[in-house]
Write an enzyme that holds these catalytic residues in place. Structure first.
Site, mmCIF file in Angstrom:
data_model
loop_
_atom_site.group_PDB
_atom_site.id
_atom_site.type_symbol
_atom_site.label_atom_id
_atom_site.label_comp_id
_atom_site.label_asym_id
_atom_site.label_seq_id
_atom_site.Cartn_x
_atom_site.Cartn_y
_atom_site.Cartn_z
ATOM 1 N N ASP A 32 0.816 -1.203 0.000
ATOM 2 C CA ASP A 32 0.000 0.000 0.000
ATOM 3 C C ASP A 32 0.856 1.262 0.000
ATOM 4 O O ASP A 32 1.398 1.656 1.039
ATOM 5 C CB ASP A 32 -0.898 -0.013 1.252
ATOM 6 C CG ASP A 32 -1.741 1.239 1.362
ATOM 7 O OD1 ASP A 32 -2.232 1.527 2.478
ATOM 8 O OD2 ASP A 32 -1.910 1.935 0.340
ATOM 9 N N ASP A 217 -1.712 5.718 -5.022
ATOM 10 C CA ASP A 217 -2.082 4.877 -3.876
ATOM 11 C C ASP A 217 -2.503 3.473 -4.306
ATOM 12 O O ASP A 217 -3.658 3.245 -4.671
ATOM 13 C CB ASP A 217 -3.224 5.547 -3.095
ATOM 14 C CG ASP A 217 -3.615 4.724 -1.874
ATOM 15 O OD1 ASP A 217 -4.607 5.079 -1.210
ATOM 16 O OD2 ASP A 217 -2.932 3.711 -1.597
#
Ligand SMILES: O=C(NNC1=NCCC1)c1ccc(Br)cc1
Length: 326
Positions: A32, A217
């Site tokens: 992430d 992201d």
């Protein structure tokens, strides 16, 4: 040193998972770039919470060391979260190894993580300033390994056909086509954040007024953009409308969707072909778009819906983001 792991789309189509070995135990983790904690399901959770997940058992690792009195607590943009205790252990990602990596062992996880049986935790790859560990924030895996890497980079090449990879320490030029364009990153935000001042719909380019920045992201599934941009796109899709029951824009799956592109800095327009806009079906004739609103927040989130169409380089020393077609 370099490392390479597969990034496999999870069954829910909403995330990519990669194998990581911690103290000799293998877990499937969600890399992430929108957060900075490495946390895992642990045997401290109840068996109901653990379910089908792999859970890290510190007592089975000969190299695990507890960090006495340290704790973590996290909540993500989608409302999910985790909290627990902290230690260090050896973390191996595709051969790239950190011997004293802070690992965060969940003693509680939100329902979204319990029900998502594919993800055994996350590897945060944003900047270490966002790490949630108390009393002392810990470094990310990338920060810890950067000086040992052949190049201070990691790359994401996410594919829906299951051939995606994350690589540490090298830029594999066989994985992209055309030029690799680099853009300055504002690391002070803690995210891989950059400017994005224009967009194009069906080949027509528009400038944004008071353009908010964007972040890359990999932990967010969708492309969450300013309402102005989202409304402009779906105004070009006759059957599209905002459906509050599913919480986003939907349209007839039979639509011939226009291409869409957003600027990454001043030198790169990141394109999604119209055929690649749909995120998921809602029912037999209705589809849910990968382009959705960020509800007017001060940053746009370029998640997997965009990133999976590109080869992305995260350059940790010069704080640059590289983008290329593939
Ligand atoms: O939480 C974020 N990214 N990662 C993940 N989402 C869900 C699980 C992991 C996120 C990051 C930045 C902003 Br601004 C909003 C949200």
């Amino acid at each position: 040193e370099t490392g390479e792991v597969a990034a496999t789309p999870a069954d829910n189509g909403a995330e990519y998972l990669s194998p990581v070995t911690i103290g000799g135990q293998k877990l499937n983790l969600n890399f992430d770039t929108g957060s900075s904690d490495l946390w895992v399901f642990s045997t401290a959770l109840t068996s109901a919470e653990i379910g089908q997940h792999s859970a890290f058992n510190p007592s089975k690792s000969s190299t695990y060391k507890e960090l006495d009195g340290y704790s973590f607590s996290l909540s993500y943009g989608d409302g999910s979260g985790a909290a627990g205790v902290v230690g260090t252990d050896t973390v191996d990602i595709g051969g790239a190894t950190v011997t004293r990596q802070a690992i965060e062992l969940a003693t509680s996880v939100s329902s979204a993580f319990v029900s998502d049986a594919d993800s055994d935790g996350l590897v945060g790859l944003a900047f270490s300033t966002l790490n949630s560990v108390s009393p002392t924030p810990q470094k990310t895996f990338f920060d810890n390994i950067m000086s040992e890497l052949a190049q201070p980079v990691f790359t994401a090449s996410l594919d829906l056909d299951g051939s995606g990879t994350y690589e540490f320490g090298t830029i594999d030029s066989s994985k992209f086509t055309g030029d690799l364009e680099f853009t300055p990153v504002n690391a002070a935000s803690g995210f891989w954040q950059f400017d994005s001042s224009c967009y194009s719909i069906g080949g027509k380019t528009y400038n944004r007024t008071n353009a908010t920045p964007a972040i890359a992201d990999t932990g967010t599934s969708l492309l969450l953009l300013d309402p102005e941009v989202v409304q402009a796109y779906y105004s070009q899709v006759p059957s599209a409308n905002y459906d509050s029951t599913v919480g986003g824009y939907t349209y007839d799956c039979s639509e011939n969707l226009p291409d869409f592109a957003v600027a990454v800095g001043d030198n790169y327009m990141a394109n999604i072909p119209g055929s690649g806009i749909t995120f998921s079906p809602v029912d037999s004739k209705t589809c849910f778009g990968g382009i959705q609103s960020n509800s007017g927040s001060d940053v746009q989130i370029f998640g997997d819906a965009l990133l999976k169409h590109h080869f992305v380089v995260f350059h940790g020393e010069s704080n640059l983001l590289g983008m290329a077609a593939k």
